[in-house]
Design an enzyme around this catalytic site. Structure first.
Site, PDB file in Angstrom:
ATOM      1  CD  GLN A 178      -1.071  -0.184   3.759  1.00  0.00           C
ATOM      2  OE1 GLN A 178      -1.265   0.787   4.488  1.00  0.00           O
ATOM      3  NE2 GLN A 178      -1.633  -1.378   3.980  1.00  0.00           N
ATOM      4  CG  HIS A 209      -0.526   5.669   3.934  1.00  0.00           C
ATOM      5  ND1 HIS A 209      -1.529   4.749   3.791  1.00  0.00           N
ATOM      6  CD2 HIS A 209       0.326   5.171   4.858  1.00  0.00           C
ATOM      7  CE1 HIS A 209      -1.313   3.741   4.618  1.00  0.00           C
ATOM      8  NE2 HIS A 209      -0.191   3.964   5.271  1.00  0.00           N
ATOM      9  CD  GLU A 218       1.737   3.746   8.303  1.00  0.00           C
ATOM     10  OE1 GLU A 218       0.534   4.064   8.349  1.00  0.00           O
ATOM     11  OE2 GLU A 218       2.121   2.598   8.017  1.00  0.00           O
ATOM     12  CG  HIS A 267       4.039   0.907   3.797  1.00  0.00           C
ATOM     13  ND1 HIS A 267       3.524   2.055   3.226  1.00  0.00           N
ATOM     14  CD2 HIS A 267       3.146   0.538   4.757  1.00  0.00           C
ATOM     15  CE1 HIS A 267       2.384   2.375   3.804  1.00  0.00           C
ATOM     16  NE2 HIS A 267       2.126   1.452   4.732  1.00  0.00           N
ATOM     17  NE  ARG A 299      -6.433  -2.217   2.412  1.00  0.00           N
ATOM     18  CZ  ARG A 299      -7.381  -1.372   2.792  1.00  0.00           C
ATOM     19  NH1 ARG A 299      -8.141  -0.780   1.877  1.00  0.00           N
ATOM     20  NH2 ARG A 299      -7.565  -1.092   4.067  1.00  0.00           N
TER      21      ARG A 299
END
Length: 454
Positions: free
Chosen positions: A96, A98, A133, A284, A303
């Site tokens: 995936q 972000h 993140e 990642h 995804r």
């Protein structure tokens, strides 16, 4: 301080025992993947106020200055700017990326115009926030993070006989400009507008990644057999780890050719206390392990593969960062000021969040994790003894992961046992964590603190 209850998330890749043990939950057939300490609108945590449960989102909306403070309110509004989780994976989870802020806003508004409900399984954008993140390992933790060098990818992929792998090799060796190479027109058509100024190496990585994530499913046994055969020819530990990740992924998702993308990525193996930061757009996949995870207050996930959930290939490719990179350890920049005798700080270059991971001990024994990090960073370490306060007036979540700890603030004192947590509002001022030395709990304890940066 308010007792805070995490929101459980049950996904197929989760553990049947790890988080259940930490939070003293009954083991069931349903795996438990994540526990959210959350101010996200779609899955907010509850806090206990005068014995009654209240949604954290409501409390912050009603009392933003009290709960999150003036600085956080001014910059982010009446919200908790981070989402804090404990996660445990026994199987690989989705490949995936972000989005950055403008992509999140555009995607969220477009899906709203299309009338896709926020809780629909085909929904990609749950909010308008960009999402970076950070992960801090609580046990050994494995992940594929960002693109490694072209040489690393070629060394892995050239060992395979699979047609898709050879197509990826061709892409990595392909011409740079779209007009000069029609054989990759399907990939080039999906490049973002920014690709007009990309370097040739970034376009090659894009084409190879595109080949992996758009390939049709294939015979599962054939895929695994070629991966295992190729692994036997690997000479270096890092390449061996990349093949290990690809084999695990191909075993968990039979016939999913996107597992070959892991051979282009940096294989990361974290021990307890080690960390990695994932900027927006970084491809990642988490492979295995238990960790603390903190991110911007967003549930946006795009995804590309290795999942039974909705795949959004077009938006993945629009948001993909195709630069090669070394995994970012958020401890690197200021490690000398981030490690204290029994406490490590993790401060990536973002405004929304940071983490601290610590141990308290009545006998004042040194924490092996700190000793390990000290050896890792050698002469950069400064050992500082004494209490470690969190002096800024921002929103904090403290969770006890082992034993017992005592949390003190200017306003309150609370003893936490394993699996218990408190929300420390900005109005409580400074706070620190110490050992429980009065017989109320275990003489040793480990804890995590999620907060805005100070």
């Amino acid at each position: 301080m308010y007792s805070i209850r995490p929101v459980p998330k049950h996904y197929a890749w989760g553990s049947h025992s790890c988080l259940q043990r930490v939070f003293h939950l009954d083991e069931t057939e349903q795996p438990l993947a994540e526990m959210w300490f959350s101010g996200h609108e779609q899955s907010p945590s509850t806090v206990i106020v005068d014995g009654e449960p209240r949604l954290l989102t409501q409390m912050i909306a009603e009392q933003p200055l009290t709960m999150v403070g003036s600085r956080s309110s001014s910059e982010f509004g009446p919200v908790l700017p981070y989402l804090f989780k404990l996660i445990s994976a026994t199987e690989p989870l989705s490949l995936q990326v972000h989005p950055v802020a403008f992509q999140a806003r555009a995607g969220f508004n477009e899906e709203n115009r299309e009338g896709i409900p926020l809780d629909a399984p085909e929904r990609s954008f749950k909010d308008i926030n960009e999402k970076s993140e950070m992960v801090v390992a609580l046990e050994p933790f494995l992940a594929a993070v960002g693109f490694s060098t072209r040489a690393f990818a070629l060394k892995n992929l050239e060992l395979l006989h699979l047609p898709v792998a050879q197509r990826m090799v061709e892409a990595l060796n392909s011409a740079a400009l779209r007009s000069e190479d029609e054989s990759f027109a399907d990939a080039d058509a999906l490049m973002p507008i920014a690709a007009t100024v990309w370097s040739p190496s970034r376009k090659r990585l894009f084409r190879a990644f595109h080949a992996a994530i758009t390939a049709e499913p294939m015979n599962a046994e054939e895929l695994l057999a070629d991966l295992r055969r190729a692994r036997e020819q690997v000479e270096h530990a890092r390449n061996d780890l990349a093949f290990d990740f690809a084999i695990r992924a191909a075993s968990a998702f039979p016939g999913d050719v996107s597992s070959l993308a892991l051979l282009m990525m940096n294989p990361v193996s974290l021990q307890e206390g080690e960390s990695v930061f994932l900027p927006t757009g970084t491809p990642h996949a988490y492979i295995y392990g238990t960790a603390a995870e903190i991110m911007t207050n967003s549930d946006n996930v795009l995804r590309a593969g290795l999942t039974v959930k909705h795949k959004d290939i077009t938006n993945v490719l629009q948001c993909l960062d195709c630069r090669t990179s070394t995994p970012v350890d958020p401890s690197n920049a200021q490690i000398a000021t981030m490690l204290m005798r029994n406490l490590a700080f993790y401060k990536p270059d973002v405004s929304e969040y940071m983490l601290a991971y610590g141990q308290v001990d009545v006998q004042h024994e040194p924490w092996p994790v700190i000793n390990s990090l000290a050896r890792h960073y050698d002469s950069l370490i400064r050992q500082i003894s004494g209490r470690t306060p969190f002096p800024h007036a921002g929103p904090r979540v403290v969770v006890c992961t082992q034993g017992s700890v005592k949390v003190r603030s200017e306003q309150d004192t609370v003893v936490l046992r394993q699996g218990q947590a408190v929300f420390v509002p900005a109005s409580d001022g400074w706070a620190y964590v110490e050992a429980v030395s009065d017989g109320e709990g275990d003489p040793q304890g480990k804890y995590l603190v999620a907060s805005t940066p100070f």
